[in-house]
Design an enzyme around this catalytic site. Structure first.
Site, PDB file in Angstrom:
ATOM      1  N   ASP A 279       0.794  -1.202  -0.173  1.00 26.66           N
ATOM      2  CA  ASP A 279       0.209  -0.001  -0.073  1.00 26.66           C
ATOM      3  C   ASP A 279       1.044   1.273   0.076  1.00 26.66           C
ATOM      4  OD1 ASP A 279      -3.109   0.792   0.810  1.00 26.66           O
ATOM      5  OD2 ASP A 279      -1.910   2.145   1.675  1.00 26.66           O
TER       6      ASP A 279
ATOM      7  N   ASP B 207      -8.441  -7.505  -3.782  1.00 27.84           N
ATOM      8  CA  ASP B 207      -8.200  -6.495  -2.943  1.00 27.84           C
ATOM      9  C   ASP B 207      -8.808  -5.594  -4.033  1.00 27.84           C
ATOM     10  OD1 ASP B 207      -7.476  -4.020  -1.873  1.00 27.84           O
ATOM     11  OD2 ASP B 207      -5.449  -4.456  -2.230  1.00 27.84           O
TER      12      ASP B 207
ATOM     13  N   GLY C 292      -7.951 -10.522   0.513  1.00 26.47           N
ATOM     14  CA  GLY C 292      -8.098  -9.165   0.027  1.00 26.47           C
ATOM     15  C   GLY C 292      -6.994  -8.437   0.492  1.00 26.47           C
ATOM     16  N   HIS C 293      -7.181  -7.191   0.748  1.00 21.40           N
ATOM     17  CA  HIS C 293      -6.155  -6.024   0.845  1.00 21.40           C
ATOM     18  C   HIS C 293      -5.018  -6.373   1.892  1.00 21.40           C
ATOM     19  CE1 HIS C 293      -4.682  -2.063   0.406  1.00 21.40           C
ATOM     20  NE2 HIS C 293      -4.982  -1.773   1.894  1.00 21.40           N
ATOM     21  N   PHE C 294      -5.300  -6.936   3.137  1.00 21.24           N
ATOM     22  CA  PHE C 294      -4.720  -7.175   4.030  1.00 21.24           C
ATOM     23  C   PHE C 294      -4.045  -8.852   4.154  1.00 21.24           C
ATOM     24  CE2 PHE C 294      -5.923  -3.001   5.918  1.00 21.24           C
ATOM     25  CZ  PHE C 294      -4.504  -2.458   6.008  1.00 21.24           C
TER      26      PHE C 294
END
Length: 297
Positions: free
Chosen positions: A113, A247, A273-275
């Site tokens: 990120d 994500d 997903g993102h994490f």
């Protein structure tokens, strides 16, 4: 059990430190032997080095691991916006000064990120210091800035009060929790202390404006993408991609272009997903150790 039995590996012990850089107290987690290869872990939004809390002890037997909190995040200081501009350039300055203070002359970068542009800015300043990359949902190509970024791009184009206010939802509890839940099939794997701690940081007076400042300044990373890509092409750092393919913020479309500039990149798209560390931490740790073990072998 013998009284002198070894209960744990001392190298895996995590140390929690704070050092002064300029006028800012910078918190960082550190583990592993000081003479081991260095892995610098760079977190994203809206979290902190806490996102690496489980990864660090898994890697400490193989690496000297250092994971800082940026100013305004986690347990680092939160200077006033009028005295400390919250920009990616300033965050890079802080991380660079930390590496110098700790004597980290060579290091690999784990970027996620916001950690991607911070790490890549550091890399184009000191390409000779970068031994490798671990890339987890961190962008360096415009193909990766899709639908989620549309209202943010509108703010970049017109920095009005209305466009800034339209992004305030990203600092609220529902959005913070959503970042962890979105794209995850089994949400019972998620530790609720993660988004709770992140939100506690953003709920500090003035922190929401810091986050909006950072979202606005993200626009300065995009013109640097060609420089990041030039670094990849010219220096060919060994690179491992471990990317949550579901994500919505940094979708898998951002992972694919790395192969244009890093033809030998090893890519793993994970069903999360993102994490991604929250659900696939063991797999990511194993892949990092295997990947860098092959590089040294």
């Amino acid at each position: 059990m013998k009284a002198n039995a070894v209960l744990s590996d001392p190298a895996s012990a995590v140390h929690y430190n704070t050092t002064r850089i300029g006028d800012v107290d910078v918190f960082y987690r550190e583990a592993g032997a000081k003479d081991a290869p260095v892995l610098l872990l760079l977190h994203g939004f809206p979290t902190s080095s806490n996102m690496f809390r489980n990864l660090i002890p898994r890697l400490a037997g193989s690496f000297h691991v250092v994971a800082p909190d940026y100013p305004g995040y986690g347990f680092s200081g939160m200077p006033d916006r009028k005295e400390f501009p919250y920009t990616f350039e300033n965050m890079t300055n802080i991380v660079e000064q930390l590496t110098l203070k700790l004597g980290l002359d060579k290091y690999s970068l784990y970027v996620m990120d916001y950690g991607a542009p911070i790490g890549y800015r550091l890399a184009i300043r000191h390409p000779e210091k970068v031994r490798g990359l671990v890339i987890q949902n961190g962008n360096a190509y415009e193909e990766g800035l899709l639908e989620f970024w549309d209202p943010i791009k509108q703010y970049w184009g017109e920095a009005t009060h209305e466009n800034r206010a339209a992004l305030e939802y990203l600092t609220k509890p529902d959005a913070t929790k959503w970042q962890y839940h979105n794209g995850v099939a089994d949400t019972s794997l998620l530790d609720p202390t993660t988004w709770t701690l992140d939100q506690a940081g953003m709920d500090r007076p003035g922190n929401a404006d810091i986050q909006l400042d950072m979202l606005y300044d993200y626009r300065t990373n995009v013109p640097l993408y060609p420089q990041f890509q030039k670094f990849f092409r010219e220096y060919q750092p060994p690179a491992l991609i471990v990317w949550g393919k579901k994500d919505y913020i940094f979708p898998a479309e951002g992972a694919a272009p790395y192969k244009r500039d890093l033809p030998n990149v090893e890519t793993h798209l994970l069903d999360t997903g993102h994490f991604a560390l929250e659900t696939h931490g063991e797999e990511i740790a194993s892949r990092i150790k295997d990947f860098f073990g092959q590089q040294r072998g």
